[in-house]
Design a protein around this motif. Structure first.
Motif, PDB file in Angstrom:
ATOM      1  N   UNK A  16       0.852  -1.191   0.000  1.00 32.21           N
ATOM      2  CA  UNK A  16       0.000   0.000   0.000  1.00 32.21           C
ATOM      3  C   UNK A  16       0.887   1.241   0.000  1.00 32.21           C
ATOM      4  N   UNK A  17       0.323   2.338  -0.496  1.00 33.63           N
ATOM      5  CA  UNK A  17       1.124   3.572  -0.615  1.00 33.63           C
ATOM      6  C   UNK A  17       1.134   4.358   0.688  1.00 33.63           C
ATOM      7  N   UNK A  60       3.739  -0.971   3.656  1.00 30.77           N
ATOM      8  CA  UNK A  60       3.837   0.312   2.939  1.00 30.77           C
ATOM      9  C   UNK A  60       5.038   0.269   2.004  1.00 30.77           C
ATOM     10  N   UNK A  61       4.822   0.706   0.759  1.00 28.81           N
ATOM     11  CA  UNK A  61       5.870   0.628  -0.260  1.00 28.81           C
ATOM     12  C   UNK A  61       5.680   1.763  -1.261  1.00 28.81           C
ATOM     13  N   UNK A  62       6.608   1.868  -2.201  1.00 31.30           N
ATOM     14  CA  UNK A  62       6.528   2.916  -3.219  1.00 31.30           C
ATOM     15  C   UNK A  62       5.561   2.553  -4.340  1.00 31.30           C
ATOM     16  N   UNK A  64       2.028   0.069  -5.382  1.00 30.54           N
ATOM     17  CA  UNK A  64       0.946  -0.798  -4.907  1.00 30.54           C
ATOM     18  C   UNK A  64       1.097  -2.183  -5.539  1.00 30.54           C
TER      19      UNK A  64
ATOM     20  N   UNK B  59       1.025  10.887  -3.201  1.00 25.41           N
ATOM     21  CA  UNK B  59       1.883   9.751  -3.573  1.00 25.41           C
ATOM     22  C   UNK B  59       1.254   8.910  -4.687  1.00 25.41           C
ATOM     23  N   UNK B  61       1.981   5.392  -7.312  1.00 20.97           N
ATOM     24  CA  UNK B  61       2.739   4.137  -7.366  1.00 20.97           C
ATOM     25  C   UNK B  61       3.940   4.314  -8.303  1.00 20.97           C
ATOM     26  N   UNK B  62       5.150   3.980  -7.781  1.00 19.41           N
ATOM     27  CA  UNK B  62       6.373   4.183  -8.551  1.00 19.41           C
ATOM     28  C   UNK B  62       6.407   3.299  -9.797  1.00 19.41           C
TER      29      UNK B  62
END
Lengths: 308, 116
Positions: A16-17, A60-62, A64, B59, B61-62
């Motif tokens: 999730x962001x 939590x990550x960059x 999804x 934000x 998603x990268x």
């Protein structure tokens, strides 16, 4: 015991962001209960009708999407015996030590030709807050939000789904209750696989990009609860995909929506009881609209292209 | 405060407040032009390039918006709110949807999207 080997998809780790927004969604909207938050920031949740320590892990990550899904198996012996069969089929197996997730024993993991990481485990503690066992009431307290009772299944998008079917059916002893055929040739556009009596524990759609998540599904009790879920989606301005509607495939009653990071969720009720001796139900490509959305009888572009 | 958003591909113009994302502003008025996906910054379907004006962004998603994208002002409409009048150009993978009346595709298009 007639039901052996792989029991069910028991753990799923989702990226999730924003953790705060994700917790609000999975706890207050879906109605899962938080079990614990660990030092690395991961949050562990479970549905009210699940006995195991947790089922949903948020990280939590960059970006999804799906980290992995883990299937619970019936014994440590099975976990030991299945590993060489997985290797013999051609997948590399790695080991995740006990305690990497709280309450969970050792896991083995591998990556499918579709790009999805799958894990298997046997040991997991029983949740402190578990359903009743002795003279059990139907629930311990009234669930929050939609009241999702358990993590039920997931749909993955990626290449080589025919190979995924072969792996699940030949190595892990799953079977295929249903499929959608491609317009030409012998291949499938989509497959539904199960290790149990559920119409699907995991499903795949053929797609160019590997490792994509289409949706994570949670179980509701009936059509009324699907309707109440739709109310909750509107009350809270949750991003709606489609529904309430019904699937021709599996016959489940359903509503699709998105978590605040864009991961698609489904809440789902009903569906037929699958048995391994039943014929594989087949949908021709030109009937796929009705197969996926039985009332609308047409696919929307979003169903095929919106993935994390 | 309301700002004017112009979708260059379709010449559609709609008002959008600074409390709304570009996508919410469009959807709420029943306008079309930017493809609608997850509305959460995850899927990348509502990819647009901001060609003029200022905005704030949340934000994304990268895996769908790289740092290079951001430096070219390529963002997701579901994660951006206007802070001035804006012009945007739809650059997402569903750009072709702009040319059709609605997002439901023919079977041929479905097979392309799903298989190819």
């Amino acid at each position: 015991m007639a039901f052996k080997g792989v029991l069910r998809p028991g753990l799923i780790q989702i990226r999730v962001l924003n953790m705060g927004e994700a917790i609000n969604h999975y706890q207050n909207i879906l109605g899962l209960n938080i079990v614990t938050t660990e030092a690395d920031g991961r949050v562990y949740l479970k549905g009210w009708d699940e006995f195991d320590h947790h089922s949903v892990v948020l990280r939590q990550a960059e970006s999804a999407g799906l980290d992995y899904v883990a299937f619970k198996v019936d014994s440590d012996d099975y976990l030991r015996e299945i590993e060489p069969r997985i290797v013999a089929w051609g997948l590399e197996v790695d080991h995740v030590p006990a305690g990497e997730q709280p309450g969970v024993g050792p896991r083995i993991g591998f990556t499918l030709p579709t790009g999805h990481r799958i894990e298997l485990y046997h040991q997991i503690d029983m949740a402190e807050d578990h359903p009743g066992i002795n003279n059990p009431d139907i629930y311990q307290r009234r669930p929050e939000g939609m009241g999702a009772s358990r993590f039920d299944h997931l749909l993955c998008y990626g290449p080589n789904i025919g190979k995924a079917r072969e792996f699940f059916c030949e190595v892990l002893d799953f079977y295929q209750p249903e499929k959608v055929d491609l317009p030409e040739g012998d291949g499938s556009l989509a497959i539904w696989l199960t290790a149990s009596n559920k119409a699907h524990d995991i499903a795949f759609v053929e797609h160019e990009e590997p490792g994509k998540l289409h949706h994570v599904a949670f179980l509701l009790q009936d059509w009324n609860e699907v309707g109440a879920a739709a109310d909750i989606i509107s009350i809270n301005d949750v991003s709606l995909d489609i529904g309430p509607t019904r699937h021709g495939i599996t016959r489940g009653q359903t509503i699709y929506f998105f978590d605040p990071s864009g991961n698609r969720n489904e809440v789902y009720a009903g569906g037929y009881t699958a048995y391994p001796d039943h014929p594989v139900r087949s949908w021709d490509f030109d009937h796929v609209g009705k197969g996926i959305f039985y009332y609308e009888r047409t696919l929307n572009d979003r169903f095929l292209t919106v993935l994390t | 405060m309301r700002y004017r958003v112009t979708i260059e591909n379709s010449s559609e113009i709609y008002p959008c407040s600074e409390q709304q994302t570009l996508l919410q502003g469009m959807e709420q008025l029943g306008k079309r032009g930017i493809p609608v996906g997850c509305r959460g910054g995850g899927c990348g379907v509502c990819r647009v390039q901001v060609t003029s004006g200022t905005f704030s962004k949340a934000k994304m998603s990268r895996s769908v918006i790289s740092e290079a994208d951001v430096s070219k002002r390529v963002v997701l409409a579901c994660r951006c709110t206007p802070t001035s009048d804006l012009s945007i150009s739809v650059v997402g993978k569903m750009e072709r949807a702009l040319s059709s009346e609605h997002l439901i595709q023919t079977e041929d298009d479905v097979s392309v999207a799903a298989v190819g």
